[in-house]
Design a protein around this motif. Structure first.
Motif, PDB file in Angstrom:
ATOM      1  N   LYS A   3      11.939  13.911  61.787  1.00  0.00           N
ATOM      2  CA  LYS A   3      12.205  13.943  62.990  1.00  0.00           C
ATOM      3  C   LYS A   3      13.523  13.367  63.700  1.00  0.00           C
ATOM      4  CE  LYS A   3       9.450  12.236  66.658  1.00  0.00           C
ATOM      5  NZ  LYS A   3       8.755  11.806  68.245  1.00  0.00           N
ATOM      6  N   THR A   5      15.144  11.301  66.099  1.00  0.00           N
ATOM      7  CA  THR A   5      15.042  10.015  66.815  1.00  0.00           C
ATOM      8  C   THR A   5      16.581   9.417  67.102  1.00  0.00           C
ATOM      9  OG1 THR A   5      15.191   8.313  65.110  1.00  0.00           O
ATOM     10  CG2 THR A   5      12.602   9.050  65.729  1.00  0.00           C
ATOM     11  N   LYS A   6      16.825   7.948  67.952  1.00  0.00           N
ATOM     12  CA  LYS A   6      17.960   7.494  68.867  1.00  0.00           C
ATOM     13  C   LYS A   6      18.665   7.081  67.185  1.00  0.00           C
ATOM     14  CE  LYS A   6      19.615   5.218  72.438  1.00  0.00           C
ATOM     15  NZ  LYS A   6      21.357   5.148  71.735  1.00  0.00           N
ATOM     16  N   SER A   7      17.913   6.318  67.136  1.00  0.00           N
ATOM     17  CA  SER A   7      19.160   5.522  65.613  1.00  0.00           C
ATOM     18  C   SER A   7      18.942   6.073  64.712  1.00  0.00           C
ATOM     19  CB  SER A   7      17.779   4.004  65.263  1.00  0.00           C
ATOM     20  OG  SER A   7      16.270   5.057  65.217  1.00  0.00           O
ATOM     21  N   LYS A   8      18.484   7.273  64.405  1.00  0.00           N
ATOM     22  CA  LYS A   8      19.247   8.434  63.183  1.00  0.00           C
ATOM     23  C   LYS A   8      19.937   9.098  64.070  1.00  0.00           C
ATOM     24  CE  LYS A   8      14.474   8.499  60.671  1.00  0.00           C
ATOM     25  NZ  LYS A   8      13.217   9.633  60.624  1.00  0.00           N
ATOM     26  N   ASP A  23      15.631  19.216  63.790  1.00  0.00           N
ATOM     27  CA  ASP A  23      14.600  17.911  63.502  1.00  0.00           C
ATOM     28  C   ASP A  23      13.233  18.768  63.196  1.00  0.00           C
ATOM     29  OD1 ASP A  23      12.834  16.255  64.844  1.00  0.00           O
ATOM     30  OD2 ASP A  23      12.648  17.873  66.202  1.00  0.00           O
ATOM     31  N   ASP A  65      15.387  13.231  74.564  1.00  0.00           N
ATOM     32  CA  ASP A  65      14.214  13.246  75.316  1.00  0.00           C
ATOM     33  C   ASP A  65      14.260  14.698  76.362  1.00  0.00           C
ATOM     34  OD1 ASP A  65      12.256  11.545  73.546  1.00  0.00           O
ATOM     35  OD2 ASP A  65      12.380  10.146  75.597  1.00  0.00           O
TER      36      ASP A  65
END
Length: 148
Positions: A3, A5-8, A23, A65
């Protein structure tokens, strides 16, 4: 596939060639990492037996998002047998109001109208229509007034 995410996304490393990370939750949605460090959200899909890849937006300019919502909207259009890339190209290539007015003048005003009526049509185009909406694409022109 994980998934996104912003950190990934922020932790993705820069390589000598561009590459994709997909994703796991939304099929076809992913991010493309360029050698320059730029990252763009993409959606890969099939329409009419053709594989298509659509750029959604640049990471940083839009959030994850927002990109996910745009991808879901595009997938909904694909489900209705509408190609979002074709739709985008048609919108980009649409005539401007100025181009349409020139065509209207050449094909209708000059051919079908009496001199005084033609003069008034040209005056309205010059004074009111072209200054207000002449640079707009005809697909972007909508009704301003509420319909009663």
């Amino acid at each position: 596939m994980t998934k996104l995410t912003k950190s990934k996304i922020d932790a993705l490393e820069i390589k000598s060639k561009d590459y994709f990370i997909w994703d796991s939750e939304l099929p076809g949605f992913g991010i493309r990492v360029f050698p320059s460090g730029r990252k763009k959200f993409v959606l890969q899909y099939r329409h009419s037996r053709k594989s298509r890849r659509m750029m959604i937006g640049r990471h940083g300019a839009i959030t994850l998002d927002q990109a996910r919502k745009l991808a879901i909207q595009a997938l909904a259009k694909i489900g209705q047998d509408i190609d979002p890339l074709q739709e985008r190209a048609e919108r980009r290539d649409a005539l401007t109001v100025k181009e349409l007015a020139d065509r209207f003048e050449a094909e209708h005003i000059a051919v079908h109208l009496k001199a005084t009526t033609a003069k008034e049509y040209r005056r309205n185009l010059k004074l009111f229509i072209l200054p207000a909406i002449g640079r707009m694409r005809i697909t972007d022109v909508t009704r301003v007034f509420p319909v009663r």
